[in-house]
Design a protein around this motif. Structure first.
Motif, short mmCIF file in Angstrom:
data_model
loop_
_atom_site.label_atom_id
_atom_site.label_comp_id
_atom_site.label_asym_id
_atom_site.label_seq_id
_atom_site.Cartn_x
_atom_site.Cartn_y
_atom_site.Cartn_z
N UNK A 194 -6.79 17.72 3.46
CA UNK A 194 -6.03 17.36 2.27
C UNK A 194 -6.65 16.15 1.59
N UNK A 195 -6.36 16.00 0.32
CA UNK A 195 -6.72 14.78 -0.39
C UNK A 195 -5.59 13.79 -0.15
N UNK A 196 -5.95 12.60 0.26
CA UNK A 196 -4.98 11.54 0.47
C UNK A 196 -5.24 10.49 -0.61
N UNK A 197 -4.19 10.13 -1.34
CA UNK A 197 -4.30 9.14 -2.41
C UNK A 197 -3.72 7.81 -1.93
N UNK A 198 -4.38 6.72 -2.33
CA UNK A 198 -4.01 5.39 -1.87
C UNK A 198 -3.95 4.44 -3.07
N UNK A 199 -2.89 3.65 -3.14
CA UNK A 199 -2.76 2.59 -4.15
C UNK A 199 -2.21 1.35 -3.48
N UNK A 200 -2.33 0.22 -4.16
CA UNK A 200 -1.75 -1.02 -3.67
C UNK A 200 -2.47 -1.65 -2.50
N UNK A 201 -3.75 -1.39 -2.37
CA UNK A 201 -4.53 -1.98 -1.28
C UNK A 201 -4.65 -3.48 -1.53
N UNK A 202 -4.40 -4.31 -0.52
CA UNK A 202 -4.51 -5.76 -0.69
C UNK A 202 -5.92 -6.16 -1.13
N UNK A 203 -6.00 -7.15 -1.99
CA UNK A 203 -7.29 -7.61 -2.52
C UNK A 203 -8.22 -8.09 -1.43
N UNK A 204 -7.69 -8.61 -0.34
CA UNK A 204 -8.54 -9.15 0.73
C UNK A 204 -9.05 -8.07 1.70
N UNK A 205 -8.64 -6.83 1.51
CA UNK A 205 -9.12 -5.74 2.37
C UNK A 205 -10.62 -5.51 2.15
N UNK A 212 -2.39 -4.16 6.06
CA UNK A 212 -1.25 -3.33 5.69
C UNK A 212 -1.54 -1.91 6.14
N UNK A 213 -0.46 -1.15 6.29
CA UNK A 213 -0.58 0.26 6.65
C UNK A 213 0.60 1.02 6.07
N UNK A 214 0.36 2.29 5.81
CA UNK A 214 1.43 3.17 5.38
C UNK A 214 0.98 4.60 5.65
N UNK A 215 1.88 5.55 5.48
CA UNK A 215 1.55 6.93 5.81
C UNK A 215 2.31 7.90 4.94
N UNK A 216 1.78 9.13 4.97
CA UNK A 216 2.48 10.29 4.45
C UNK A 216 2.62 11.25 5.63
N UNK A 217 3.73 11.95 5.70
CA UNK A 217 4.00 12.84 6.83
C UNK A 217 4.17 14.27 6.31
N UNK A 218 3.46 15.19 6.94
CA UNK A 218 3.63 16.60 6.64
C UNK A 218 4.11 17.32 7.88
N UNK A 219 4.78 18.46 7.68
CA UNK A 219 5.29 19.26 8.79
C UNK A 219 4.60 20.61 8.80
N UNK A 220 4.47 21.17 10.00
CA UNK A 220 3.94 22.53 10.11
C UNK A 220 4.39 23.14 11.42
N UNK A 221 4.66 24.44 11.37
CA UNK A 221 5.00 25.22 12.57
C UNK A 221 4.40 26.60 12.41
N UNK A 234 0.84 -1.18 0.00
CA UNK A 234 0.00 0.00 0.00
C UNK A 234 0.88 1.25 0.00
N UNK A 235 0.52 2.24 -0.81
CA UNK A 235 1.24 3.51 -0.85
C UNK A 235 0.27 4.63 -0.54
N UNK A 236 0.78 5.66 0.10
CA UNK A 236 -0.03 6.80 0.50
C UNK A 236 0.69 8.06 0.05
N UNK A 237 -0.04 8.95 -0.62
CA UNK A 237 0.53 10.22 -1.08
C UNK A 237 -0.56 11.28 -1.05
N UNK A 238 -0.21 12.50 -1.45
CA UNK A 238 -1.18 13.58 -1.51
C UNK A 238 -0.80 14.56 -2.61
N UNK A 239 -1.79 15.05 -3.37
CA UNK A 239 -1.49 16.10 -4.33
C UNK A 239 -1.32 17.46 -3.65
N UNK A 240 -1.63 17.53 -2.34
CA UNK A 240 -1.57 18.79 -1.62
C UNK A 240 -0.22 19.08 -0.97
N UNK A 241 0.57 18.05 -0.72
CA UNK A 241 1.92 18.24 -0.17
C UNK A 241 2.71 16.96 -0.39
#
Length: 144
Positions: free
Chosen positions: A29-40, A134-143, A3-10
């Motif tokens: 944000x929009x979170x995009x996901x690919x590669x989800x296991x078939x059994x999910x 399965x799990x995965x993430x995207x990480x953004x920073x902010x201050x 599984x992959x996780x991304x975003x067009x926003x950052x």
């Protein structure tokens, strides 16, 4: 395929745009996901800030009931759960001024069973840990 996780926003491990923060409207944000296991059977999303000055950090977004074949997760996707502020839906980053960069982990979980109701993020991780395929993430920073 994992599984992959991304975003067009950052991009992963970059500063999040102001529009996504609480000071500028808390647009989810929009979170995009690919590669989800078939059994999910379902996906879940948890956005968490472990750098918040609270014992367990701060949960900014929980979403349950996301179809396993979803490729995009947004503010109107699935069942919006509660944040650490006790509100439903997305609550954008708002770290204390001068506290430095905070990390916002947008975790997506592929699950072998459906999530009942809208558990808190802690309840979800406790009650559904054995159901995560399965799990995965995207990480953004902010201050501020």
């Amino acid at each position: 395929m994992a599984i992959t996780v991304s975003s067009p926003d950052f991009a992963n491990r970059t500063r999040m745009p102001d529009a996504l923060t609480a000071d500028f409207g808390s647009t989810a944000p929009v979170i995009e996901v690919t590669g989800v296991p078939a059994e999910a059977v379902e996906l879940a999303l948890v956005c968490h800030d472990p750098d918040a000055p609270m014992p367990l950090g701060f949960t900014h977004w929980t979403v349950y009931g996301i179809p396993a074949d979803a490729t995009h997760i947004a503010g109107d996707t699935g069942r919006q759960g509660v944040t650490s502020a006790g509100e439903s839906g997305y609550f954008g980053p708002q770290p204390p001024v001068g506290h430095g960069d905070h990390s916002y982990y947008f975790w997506v979980y592929a699950l072998s069973r459906r999530v009942e109701g809208e558990p808190t993020s802690d309840e979800f991780l406790h009650d559904y840990a054995d159901d995560i395929l399965e799990q995965n993430r995207i990480v953004g920073y902010y201050s501020r």
